[in-house]
Design a protein around this motif. Structure first.
Motif, mmCIF file in Angstrom:
data_model
loop_
_atom_site.group_PDB
_atom_site.id
_atom_site.type_symbol
_atom_site.label_atom_id
_atom_site.label_comp_id
_atom_site.label_asym_id
_atom_site.label_seq_id
_atom_site.Cartn_x
_atom_site.Cartn_y
_atom_site.Cartn_z
ATOM 1 N N ARG A 19 24.748 -27.199 35.665
ATOM 2 C CA ARG A 19 24.681 -26.518 34.382
ATOM 3 C C ARG A 19 26.054 -26.003 33.987
ATOM 4 N NH1 ARG A 19 21.687 -20.843 32.657
ATOM 5 N NH2 ARG A 19 20.985 -21.514 30.569
ATOM 6 N N ILE A 51 24.883 -29.134 18.830
ATOM 7 C CA ILE A 51 23.798 -28.296 18.336
ATOM 8 C C ILE A 51 24.297 -27.463 17.163
ATOM 9 C CG2 ILE A 51 24.327 -26.483 20.027
ATOM 10 C CD1 ILE A 51 21.277 -25.923 20.136
ATOM 11 N N GLY A 55 19.472 -24.990 15.559
ATOM 12 C CA GLY A 55 18.909 -25.554 16.765
ATOM 13 C C GLY A 55 18.744 -27.063 16.751
ATOM 14 N N THR A 57 19.722 -30.780 17.327
ATOM 15 C CA THR A 57 20.594 -31.344 18.347
ATOM 16 C C THR A 57 20.868 -32.818 18.114
ATOM 17 O OG1 THR A 57 18.703 -31.815 19.792
ATOM 18 C CG2 THR A 57 19.813 -29.704 20.086
ATOM 19 N N THR A 68 20.506 -31.575 28.362
ATOM 20 C CA THR A 68 19.947 -30.712 27.333
ATOM 21 C C THR A 68 20.988 -29.684 26.910
ATOM 22 O OG1 THR A 68 17.703 -30.928 28.236
ATOM 23 C CG2 THR A 68 18.110 -29.113 26.713
ATOM 24 N N SER A 70 21.931 -26.274 24.712
ATOM 25 C CA SER A 70 21.289 -25.080 24.178
ATOM 26 C C SER A 70 22.346 -24.015 23.932
ATOM 27 C CB SER A 70 20.212 -24.558 25.138
ATOM 28 O OG SER A 70 20.779 -24.185 26.383
ATOM 29 N N ARG A 71 21.958 -22.962 23.222
ATOM 30 C CA ARG A 71 22.894 -21.882 22.941
ATOM 31 C C ARG A 71 22.181 -20.549 22.948
ATOM 32 N NH1 ARG A 71 25.259 -23.430 17.192
ATOM 33 N NH2 ARG A 71 26.436 -21.488 17.504
ATOM 34 N N ASP A 72 22.906 -19.518 23.336
ATOM 35 C CA ASP A 72 22.423 -18.151 23.307
ATOM 36 C C ASP A 72 23.360 -17.407 22.371
ATOM 37 O OD1 ASP A 72 21.826 -15.451 23.709
ATOM 38 O OD2 ASP A 72 21.312 -15.753 25.813
ATOM 39 N N TYR A 79 25.423 -23.910 26.463
ATOM 40 C CA TYR A 79 25.070 -24.466 27.760
ATOM 41 C C TYR A 79 24.847 -25.977 27.682
ATOM 42 C CZ TYR A 79 23.924 -19.563 28.686
ATOM 43 O OH TYR A 79 23.963 -18.198 28.805
ATOM 44 N N GLN A 81 22.702 -28.399 30.286
ATOM 45 C CA GLN A 81 21.951 -28.631 31.510
ATOM 46 C C GLN A 81 21.956 -30.132 31.779
ATOM 47 O OE1 GLN A 81 20.382 -26.337 33.680
ATOM 48 N NE2 GLN A 81 20.274 -28.185 34.940
#
Length: 121
Positions: A19, A51, A55, A57, A68, A70-72, A79, A81
């Motif tokens: 990751r 992304i 959201g 992608t 995969t 993703s974001r925070d 991120y 993964q």
């Protein structure tokens, strides 16, 4: 000044997971589109995954079903993964920020320094 710092790279055996993280500073907000790129020795930089703020992608065909993105937004962190890693995934991985969702590196204006991922067979 916008700053992006990647982390999480390393050496793993084929079939394992890893990751990656990319931390942005306060100049990065949720309106930016974010992406991961990679570059192996002797090859051009290629888009891996992207992304946008909503959201949505986009993935390169070579990693669909395995990676995969993703974001925070609260943590200003992106991120990636990665599962079922293959030797051909070996490359320097970079995160980047843009104003449009794209896997074309020319569309990105802010770049991190990169983190190395090495996958052995």
């Amino acid at each position: 000044q916008v700053q992006l710092v990647e982390s999480g790279g390393g050496s793993v055996q084929a079939g394992r997971s890893l990751r990656l993280s990319c931390a942005g500073n306060g100049y990065i907000d949720s309106r930016y589109c974010m992406a991961w790129f990679r570059q192996a020795p002797g090859k051009e930089r290629e888009g891996v995954a992207a992304i946008n703020s909503g959201g949505r992608t986009s993935y390169a065909d070579s990693v669909k079903g395995r990676f995969t993105i993703s974001r925070d937004n609260a943590k200003n962190t992106l991120y990636l993964q990665m599962t079922s890693l293959k030797p051909e995934d070996t490359a320097m991985y970079y995160c980047a920020a843009s104003f449009i969702l794209s896997l074309n590196p020319s569309r990105y204006v802010h770049w991190g320094q990169g983190t190395q991922v090495t996958v052995s067979s």
